[in-house]
Structures are given as C-alpha cells and as structure tokens.
Design a protein around this motif. Structure first.
Motif, PDB file in Angstrom:
ATOM      1  N   PHE A  61       0.610  15.708 -20.921  1.00 48.03           N
ATOM      2  CA  PHE A  61       0.897  15.421 -19.677  1.00 48.03           C
ATOM      3  C   PHE A  61       0.700  15.827 -18.211  1.00 48.03           C
ATOM      4  N   ILE A  62       0.272  16.825 -18.218  1.00 50.93           N
ATOM      5  CA  ILE A  62      -1.254  17.865 -17.368  1.00 50.93           C
ATOM      6  C   ILE A  62      -1.563  16.724 -16.706  1.00 50.93           C
ATOM      7  N   PHE A  63      -2.276  15.362 -17.722  1.00 56.33           N
ATOM      8  CA  PHE A  63      -3.424  15.176 -17.475  1.00 56.33           C
ATOM      9  C   PHE A  63      -3.056  13.672 -16.692  1.00 56.33           C
ATOM     10  N   PRO A  64      -1.801  12.769 -17.103  1.00 53.33           N
ATOM     11  CA  PRO A  64      -0.987  11.744 -16.586  1.00 53.33           C
ATOM     12  C   PRO A  64      -0.433  12.677 -15.161  1.00 53.33           C
ATOM     13  N   ALA A  65      -0.136  13.743 -14.555  1.00 56.73           N
ATOM     14  CA  ALA A  65       0.506  14.001 -13.537  1.00 56.73           C
ATOM     15  C   ALA A  65      -0.670  14.185 -12.391  1.00 56.73           C
ATOM     16  N   LEU A  66      -2.337  14.745 -13.145  1.00 53.82           N
ATOM     17  CA  LEU A  66      -2.989  14.926 -11.879  1.00 53.82           C
ATOM     18  C   LEU A  66      -3.817  13.252 -11.547  1.00 53.82           C
ATOM     19  N   LEU A  67      -3.862  12.936 -12.493  1.00 50.40           N
ATOM     20  CA  LEU A  67      -4.296  11.315 -12.082  1.00 50.40           C
ATOM     21  C   LEU A  67      -3.306  10.704 -11.215  1.00 50.40           C
ATOM     22  N   HIS A  68      -1.630  10.524 -11.666  1.00 53.47           N
ATOM     23  CA  HIS A  68      -0.607  10.251  -9.364  1.00 53.47           C
ATOM     24  C   HIS A  68      -0.607  10.623  -9.558  1.00 53.47           C
ATOM     25  N   VAL A  69      -1.504  11.950  -8.847  1.00 52.93           N
ATOM     26  CA  VAL A  69      -1.545  12.551  -7.203  1.00 52.93           C
ATOM     27  C   VAL A  69      -3.121  12.315  -6.463  1.00 52.93           C
ATOM     28  N   GLY A  70      -3.811  12.041  -7.915  1.00 49.14           N
ATOM     29  CA  GLY A  70      -5.170  11.748  -7.177  1.00 49.14           C
ATOM     30  C   GLY A  70      -5.282  10.324  -6.398  1.00 49.14           C
ATOM     31  N   LEU A  71      -4.255   9.196  -7.226  1.00 48.28           N
ATOM     32  CA  LEU A  71      -4.080   7.832  -6.891  1.00 48.28           C
ATOM     33  C   LEU A  71      -3.516   7.758  -5.773  1.00 48.28           C
ATOM     34  N   GLY A  72      -2.265   8.879  -5.806  1.00 46.14           N
ATOM     35  CA  GLY A  72      -0.977   8.227  -4.492  1.00 46.14           C
ATOM     36  C   GLY A  72      -1.966   8.503  -2.936  1.00 46.14           C
ATOM     37  N   VAL A  73      -3.166   9.371  -3.008  1.00 46.35           N
ATOM     38  CA  VAL A  73      -3.748   9.451  -1.866  1.00 46.35           C
ATOM     39  C   VAL A  73      -4.579   8.531  -1.898  1.00 46.35           C
ATOM     40  N   LEU A  74      -5.530   8.211  -3.423  1.00 48.80           N
ATOM     41  CA  LEU A  74      -6.727   7.097  -3.143  1.00 48.80           C
ATOM     42  C   LEU A  74      -5.692   6.143  -2.347  1.00 48.80           C
ATOM     43  N   VAL A  75      -4.748   5.419  -2.484  1.00 48.23           N
ATOM     44  CA  VAL A  75      -4.507   3.905  -2.692  1.00 48.23           C
ATOM     45  C   VAL A  75      -4.271   3.990  -1.162  1.00 48.23           C
ATOM     46  N   ARG A  91       1.007  -1.270  -0.124  1.00 43.53           N
ATOM     47  CA  ARG A  91       0.084   0.153   0.056  1.00 43.53           C
ATOM     48  C   ARG A  91       0.502   1.348  -0.021  1.00 43.53           C
ATOM     49  N   LYS A  92       1.999   1.354   0.639  1.00 46.30           N
ATOM     50  CA  LYS A  92       2.442   2.466   1.465  1.00 46.30           C
ATOM     51  C   LYS A  92       3.511   2.807   0.490  1.00 46.30           C
ATOM     52  N   SER A  93       3.737   1.284  -0.419  1.00 44.80           N
ATOM     53  CA  SER A  93       5.308   1.547  -2.361  1.00 44.80           C
ATOM     54  C   SER A  93       4.248   2.114  -2.878  1.00 44.80           C
ATOM     55  N   MET A  94       3.049   1.694  -3.434  1.00 44.24           N
ATOM     56  CA  MET A  94       2.017   1.916  -4.364  1.00 44.24           C
ATOM     57  C   MET A  94       2.335   3.568  -4.557  1.00 44.24           C
ATOM     58  N   SER A  95       1.825   3.783  -2.899  1.00 46.76           N
ATOM     59  CA  SER A  95       1.422   5.421  -3.240  1.00 46.76           C
ATOM     60  C   SER A  95       2.373   6.240  -3.207  1.00 46.76           C
ATOM     61  N   LEU A  96       4.255   6.002  -2.544  1.00 44.10           N
ATOM     62  CA  LEU A  96       4.977   6.695  -2.648  1.00 44.10           C
ATOM     63  C   LEU A  96       5.796   6.286  -4.335  1.00 44.10           C
ATOM     64  N   CYS A  97       5.486   5.342  -5.457  1.00 40.44           N
ATOM     65  CA  CYS A  97       5.762   5.282  -6.212  1.00 40.44           C
ATOM     66  C   CYS A  97       5.051   6.801  -7.252  1.00 40.44           C
ATOM     67  N   ILE A 103      10.220   4.290 -14.034  1.00 44.48           N
ATOM     68  CA  ILE A 103      10.175   4.013 -12.239  1.00 44.48           C
ATOM     69  C   ILE A 103       8.965   4.003 -12.280  1.00 44.48           C
ATOM     70  N   GLY A 104       7.638   4.620 -12.831  1.00 44.47           N
ATOM     71  CA  GLY A 104       7.024   4.431 -11.835  1.00 44.47           C
ATOM     72  C   GLY A 104       6.356   2.461 -12.684  1.00 44.47           C
ATOM     73  N   LEU A 105       7.012   2.095 -13.715  1.00 40.81           N
ATOM     74  CA  LEU A 105       5.902   0.671 -13.723  1.00 40.81           C
ATOM     75  C   LEU A 105       6.590  -0.248 -12.281  1.00 40.81           C
ATOM     76  N   SER A 106       7.748  -0.039 -11.619  1.00 41.96           N
ATOM     77  CA  SER A 106       7.469  -0.324 -10.564  1.00 41.96           C
ATOM     78  C   SER A 106       6.362  -0.606  -9.578  1.00 41.96           C
ATOM     79  N   SER A 107       5.388   0.156  -9.944  1.00 43.66           N
ATOM     80  CA  SER A 107       4.548  -0.216  -8.984  1.00 43.66           C
ATOM     81  C   SER A 107       3.360  -1.285  -9.892  1.00 43.66           C
ATOM     82  N   PHE A 108       3.463  -1.906 -10.799  1.00 44.44           N
ATOM     83  CA  PHE A 108       3.249  -2.933 -11.082  1.00 44.44           C
ATOM     84  C   PHE A 108       3.458  -4.670  -9.660  1.00 44.44           C
ATOM     85  N   VAL A 109       5.146  -4.402  -9.269  1.00 43.85           N
ATOM     86  CA  VAL A 109       5.599  -5.453  -8.504  1.00 43.85           C
ATOM     87  C   VAL A 109       4.093  -5.660  -7.417  1.00 43.85           C
TER      88      VAL A 109
END
Length: 698
Positions: free
Chosen positions: A287-301, A186-192, A221-227
C-alpha cells in the motif's frame, strides 16, 4: 493547396503538420491585415480581401466576399487539424491557445498526444488524478486471498468492506460537486488526493476486520475525484467534443481498476521476495505505492487551470467573472429531474463496474480454481476495456447528437445499457448450470473472459454515453449535477453488491444473471429523459407543453458564466456548419443584453424589402452600426424566418449563436422580435458590433 494535398498523404504527415503550422501563421497575419484594411473602406458594401491594399474602395464586392470566404475555408481547414489559426488568446495573460476554441474558449478539438496548456494539460491531469484514486480504492481486491487469511475475514465482512469502499463516497461525491462549482475542480481534485493518503498508510497497520473496513471506507472517498475529473473536463471542451473528452478522461481514469488487478499481485510477489516470503508483511507493504501516487499527483494537479482563461480566484479578483453562489447551484442541481434519472442509470453502469471490479478476481480464483496472480490478470481485462470502450461510448453519442440532437444521445444511452444487461446475464449463464466443484474441470474460464470483455465494452460505453448528457443538463450547476450522477454510480455499487453478492449461499454466476436483468430493465428509464428545447427519446421538443425538468429556475440576475468585462458572445465572421455565425472576437454580454432588448424594428416580424429600409428601420443612434455588416446579408436574414419552425428549434438556434443566454432570456428576445429568429439574430449581431466599438475605445 499544398497543405491540403500533403495532409491527404499519410506518409508525409509530419511535413503536412509543418505546412499546416505555416499556413496557420499566415492566416493570423492575413486576419490582421483584413481587420486593419476594413478601416480604409469608403462603402459598407465592400468586404475586405487579401488584395484590398491594392484595390482599395473600388474593389468588387463580389470578389472581396469570395476572398473572405476562401480565407474562412482555410481557417476551418486548419482548425479541423487542431490548430488555433485565429490566434485566440486567454483573457488574463493574453497567451494564444494551442487548440481551436469556441466562443467560451472551450477547445473544439481533442488531441490526446498533446499536453499543451490549458486544455490538454487539464485533460491529462484530470484522468491521472482519478486513475490514482481508482487504483488505491481497489488495491485490496486482488490481495483479498492473503488479507482474508491474515485478518480472518468472513464472507460477510469482505462484502461489507467492498460496499464500504464504494459506498462511503456517495455523500462525498455530492460534496465534491458543490466544491467544484465554488472552489474549482483543480483545488478539489488536489484536496481529495492528499486527504485520502493517510488511510492508505494506515492500511499497513490494520489488525482486525473493523480497522480494515474503516480504512477501505476512507480510501474509497477518493473516488469522489471522478466528479472533479468530469467537471474539469466539461468546462474546458466544447459540446461538439465534450462527450468524447469526458468519456476518455473517465475511461482512462477507470483503468486504475484494471491496473490494480494486474499490478498488485506482482507487487505483492516482489515484496514477498524482498521480505523472505513473509506474506503478511508483503501485502501490507504493497500500500506504500498507491500512497506515493496520491501525494505526487495531489501536488501535480495544482499546475492546471480552473477555467480556460485562468483560475477562478484570479478571474474573480480581476472582475472578469462573477462569484458563484453556492445556494443557487445546489438548488439548480438538486431540482433537475433529468439529473436524478441519470443518477439511476449511472448506478447501473459505473456502479456495476465497481461491483464487478470487487468480485471478478475472487470469482476466477474460487470458481475456476486459478492462482491469485492469474485470476488478477483475467479480472483486469474488465477494467482494461476502459482504454477505449468508454471513449467509444462518448464518440458514438457525439456522432448521434450531430445527426439527431439530444434524441441521439438518449437513445444511445438506452441501447448500450440494454446490451450491457444482456451480456451480464450471458456471462452468468455460462457456468450457472454446472456444479461449483466441476467448474474448474469444465474449461470455461476462457469463454467467461470473452463474455466478460464484451460485457465490459457495453458497461464502459454506457458510462461514456451517460456523461455526454450530463454537461447539457444545467450549465450553471455542472459540478453539482456531475456530483449527483457520480454519486449514483457509487450508490449503485452498494445496492447491487447488497442485493446480489452479499448472501452467503448465493452463487456468483447466478448473481450475474439477476444483475443483468436489473440492468436491462433500468434502460427503460431513458424514455423519461426530456429537454424542453431538444425533446426526448420518442417525443419532440415542446411536446410536453410547459413541463420543464428543471423545477427551480435560477434568479434572473444570476449568470456566473458571463464575465463582467469581456466574456463570450459570437460575432459575424466565420460560417461553420448549420449556418452559425462565429468569430474569434469576444465582447461583453451585459451590452449584448442591453442593446438586444431595444426594439430595433418598428414592426415586429415584418420582412424588410431592401437594405435601405433595413437601415431606416433602426433607431437613429443605432443606424451607424450597420457599417460593419453586409446590408444584403441583413436583408436576406430578415426575409428568412420559416413559419414552420417550432419555438424550441428557434431557441436552439439562438442558443448556438449566444450560448451565455438562458432559455428564458432567449424566449424573451424572440417574443420581442415577433417570433422571427432571423430578426433576433440580426439584433444580437448589431449589439455585438456596438460592443466591439467599445472595446476598441478601451
């Protein structure tokens, strides 16, 4: 009966669901009545039934056994529909799970339409987090015609950027595996997600090839979220469904590649119209769209849960879980030969997917003369197959495992990998004999898309089949093993891109043919995968003698998956397939080990003639433990231990009864029982009964 009849009629499925929920509540109350009425029995031969309050100690043992069996069948029926009819709750808060669970509180059912915590909430958060990183990593690929012109990139620089986007995460996937085993997924995914947001913003300001390559490296590097995705799902779903759950989560996450090819060209067109046709400002603003996606899901997970019973820190603080030792999990993961074979095989499935995702849009644009938007749409079909294809691979693997065991999973992986290579070569051969300048006039784009979809089907199935094996490699180091195999995927993309797609004078369709041959040859590695208690693709369990692909064994006192004050051991009760005794009650494993280590019977492996002899054979302080068991059943078990069963089969049987014990511990218990698997099972059941009594006192 009403619930069963209604469930068979699809037109009344809603009412069937309502009735099933009602029956589930009834069964919870029924089980409570049975447990309390057991205390009123005067003889251990009588088993409680639904009318026990009226019949008391004079009830017929046969009738009560029949009623208890009927109750158990109702439980199994309700559980098959995905309801926790037994009311099993988590350890910390005591909240009942929404789905039926096994002894480790892992869900035995996958219900994608639900977001109920903890299991299904984790399932959806895991794939959404991976989806976001996949989307952002390949957001540049469909915009390359514009980026290439804006930054004046050469083909070599574009290939380097493509390799950087998937190669930079090779090491970070290994790091992510370690983090999942220590910090939790959980924390690893959010940090990534949060850590890879700044390079997405920086992409809007790059001015040269060096900056572009660096940004793609850091975003990748974000693809490490797959693990984290796979490790998180693995600890929440039972082995009967973990292949499907892992494959579906990974597949839906991989949809990010298809969606980015589909959506980014249209996002670009929208931005271009917003900025009065300024193409350079438009592609940068995308590229603003994927950036917003990262922030939103980083908090949600962070709203998910590390383990079914709670977060790792809470469980360790309460003493319900032993602290994970990072040095041990690293040694276990890196010293397993099966993990490294899967590392290569995953490189030839997921690695190939990453390579094709980078190349497909440009291939359709340059070879078939299609517009950037249309080329992106056609290329997106490759990634869109993840909607079901990876899940199909996991489901087929689970099905073959239920019929043939681990051999079924290994053969499934080998077969789909070979077919993947075949159709990759067929895709290339469609246009390889046509001069490049004549390909747009050959009208082969439609045929190529069809072959691309079939090729993608087997790519995703191979990924799902591969990760259905990963959770079985080493239970104590699931995160590290997932990281190793996942890193193989990214390294495979780097290698295949460098070998087949980086040469300036190399045709892309010819590269497809060479890649297909390499994939097909890699499928032969499946013959080398071997599990001592399961066997391999062509050899049975124990065929290689003392050989164990786990080169380094864990310390004897290291059991992070065993809780200190109330973990997972299955007691007598339910009788699901393959004769495994299960129950919703959980008992401490330390007591199981202490009591099962005692020499319960004086003569090891000697059958007991009747229940009285069975009782007398116990140590004096343990004779009262049989009060909770059916004596006839004990006697029957002790008489049935087929001599022709291999040791590996017995170990497998014992592992299903008590999954928290290691192979060496199970082998030790079997040795003490003279090789009698039934005797070993009875001892563990007795130990479980003693632990239940202790829990009642607490």
């Amino acid at each position: 009966q009403c619930a069963i009849a209604t469930s068979r009629n699809p037109s009344t499925s809603k009412r069937g669901e309502d009735i099933s929920r009602g029956v589930a509540e009834l069964l919870k109350g029924e089980r409570t009545l049975l447990v309390h009425s057991r205390a009123h029995l005067n003889t251990p031969r009588v088993r409680p039934g639904r009318d026990m309050c009226n019949r008391g100690a004079h009830a017929s043992a046969d009738d009560s056994e029949s009623l208890l069996g009927e109750l158990e069948r109702l439980h199994l029926f309700i559980e098959a529909r995905g309801y926790n009819s037994r009311g099993v709750a988590d350890l910390l808060k005591g909240e009942p799970f929404d789905l039926p669970v096994d002894a480790e509180h892992k869900a035995k059912f996958l219900r994608p339409a639900s977001c109920a915590p903890p299991h299904m909430l984790v399932f959806h958060l895991s794939w959404l987090g991976f989806f976001a990183t996949f989307f952002s990593t390949f957001a540049a690929a469909p915009l390359m015609p514009y980026i290439k012109e804006s930054l004046e990139l050469s083909k070599s620089e574009m290939a380097t950027a493509a390799m950087a986007s998937v190669g930079g995460t090779v090491v970070f996937r290994l790091v992510m595996g370690y983090a999942c085993d220590t910090l939790g997924a959980r924390k690893s995914m959010s940090l990534c997600l949060l850590a890879t947001t700044p390079p997405l913003i920086a992409m809007m300001y790059v001015t040269d090839a060096t900056g572009f390559i660096l940004c793609r490296l850091l975003i990748g590097i974000g693809l490490s979220s797959f693990v984290a995705c796979q490790a998180w799902v693995s600890v929440h779903f039972s082995k009967n469904v973990v292949g499907l759950a892992n494959a579906t989560a990974g597949g839906w996450g991989n949809l990010g590649g298809g969606f980015t090819n589909l959506l980014m060209p249209f996002i670009f067109l929208g931005m271009a119209s917003l900025f009065d046709g300024d193409e350079e400002t438009a592609w940068r603003s995308c590229f603003i769209f994927p950036a917003l996606l990262h922030v939103g899901l980083g908090v949600l997970v962070l709203q998910g849960r590390d383990l079914p019973d709670g977060n790792i820190a809470e469980l360790e603080l309460s003493g319900a879980r032993q602290k994970t030792r990072g040095d041990v999990v690293c040694k276990l993961g890196f010293s397993n030969l099966n993990a490294w074979l899967l590392f290569i095989l995953y490189g030839m499935s997921f690695g190939v997917e990453l390579t094709i995702t980078n190349e497909a849009a440009l291939y359709f644009h340059e070879y078939h003369g299609l517009s950037v938007a249309l080329a992106g749409v056609l290329a997106s079909t490759f990634g869109m197959m993840n909607l079901f294809a990876r899940s199909l691979g996991g489901a087929v693997s689970d099905g073959l495992s239920g019929r043939f065991g681990m051999r079924g999973r290994i053969c499934c992986l080998g077969a789909v990998t070979a077919l993947e290579g075949l159709f990759c070569a067929v895709l290339g051969m469609t246009t390889a004999s046509v001069p490049v300048e004549e390909i747009p006039m050959s009208n082969t784009a439609t045929v190529c898309v069809a072959w691309l979809c079939i090729f993608s089907l087997f790519v995703q199935m191979a990924e799902g089949a591969c990760y259905s094996i990963v959770p079985q490699v080493n239970r104590e180091a699931i995160g590290v093993v997932s990281g190793i195999v996942g890193a193989g995927g990214n390294l495979g993309s780097v290698v295949t891109t460098k070998l087949f797609f980086s040469a300036v004078d190399e045709r892309t369709d010819v590269a497809f043919i060479k890649l297909g041959v390499a994939i097909a040859l890699s499928s032969l590695l499946c013959a080398l995968i071997y599990f001592p208690t399961e066997g391999g693709a062509f050899i049975g369990a124990g065929s290689l003698g003392a050989y164990d692909p786990q080169l380094v064994q864990p310390p004897s006192d290291y059991k992070p998956n065993i809780t200190k004050n109330g973990s997972y051991f299955e007691l007598e009760g339910a009788m699901p397939p393959r004769g495994r005794a299960t129950c919703e009650r959980q008992v401490p494993c330390q007591e199981v080990e202490q009591l099962s280590a005692k020499k319960v019977l004086p003569v090891q492996g000697t059958p007991i003639d009747d229940s009285n002899d069975a009782k007398q054979a116990l140590l004096p302080e343990e004779s009262d433990l049989l009060s909770g068991l059916a004596l006839e059943r004990v006697s029957e078990l002790l008489k049935t231990s087929p001599a022709e069963m291999t040791e590996a089969a017995k170990i497998d049987q014992m592992r299903e009864l008590c999954p928290v014990l290691s192979t060496e511990e199970i082998r030790s218990h079997l040795t003490e029982a003279g090789g009698n698997a039934a005797l070993c099972a009875v001892r563990l059941s007795l130990a479980g009964t003693a632990s239940k009594q202790r829990l009642e006192l607490l």
